[in-house]
Design a protein around this motif. Sequence first.
Motif, short mmCIF file in Angstrom:
data_model
loop_
_atom_site.label_atom_id
_atom_site.label_comp_id
_atom_site.label_asym_id
_atom_site.label_seq_id
_atom_site.Cartn_x
_atom_site.Cartn_y
_atom_site.Cartn_z
N ARG A 59 0.84 -1.19 0.17
CA ARG A 59 -0.09 -0.10 -0.11
C ARG A 59 0.76 1.07 0.20
N LYS A 83 4.78 4.60 -8.09
CA LYS A 83 4.26 5.65 -8.47
C LYS A 83 3.00 5.43 -9.67
N GLY A 86 0.14 3.93 -8.30
CA GLY A 86 -0.78 4.64 -7.32
C GLY A 86 -0.35 4.47 -5.82
N LYS A 87 0.81 4.19 -5.54
CA LYS A 87 1.16 3.59 -4.03
C LYS A 87 1.55 5.05 -3.39
N GLU A 88 1.21 5.02 -2.25
CA GLU A 88 1.76 6.34 -1.32
C GLU A 88 3.03 6.05 -1.36
N LYS A 106 6.47 14.68 -4.02
CA LYS A 106 6.25 14.19 -2.79
C LYS A 106 7.03 14.98 -1.55
#
Length: 141
Positions: A59, A83, A86-88, A106
Motif C-alpha cells: 500500500r 508511482k 498509485g502507491k503512497e 512528494k
Amino acid sequence: MSSIFLSHSSKDNAIAAQVKAQLAQWGHRSVFLDFDPEDGIPAGRDWEKELYAKLRECRAVIVLCSQASMASRWCFVEIAHAKALGKEVFPIRIDDAQVDPILTGKQSIDARTRWDEAYQRLEKGLLAAGLDPKDLFDWDC
C-alpha cells in the motif's frame, strides 16, 4: 501482503533494517525488506519478479534517499513502478544526496540530523495515508 515496501540501496541495509525495526515497534507486521531472512526474497527465487509482486501488493513505499539509492537504476525502477501503481510514497533523506526529480512531488522527510523527528513525521504520514497498524492485517497464505 506487504503493507509497506522499503526501497533502498544495499549500501544502506543497516538503516533499512533500523527503519523496519521502528515500523515493527509501531505495530506494522507486514513490511517488505528484500534481505530480511524471514520475510525477504527467498533463496532461489527470481528477485526481480519478487520485487514487482511486492510492489503490486503493498500500500505504501518508503524510499531511503541516499547517494547510493539515487544513483541506483533499480531504486528508480521501484519508485517509478510504485508511482505508476498509485502507491503512497514516503521519501526519507538519509544523506546529502540530491533527491531524484521523480520524488520531488512528494514532501520528503529529512532524517539527516534528527531521526526521532523523522520517525514522528513518518508515523504521522503513514497514519494520514490510512496505514494505521491497528487496522492492517497479514494475509494468511
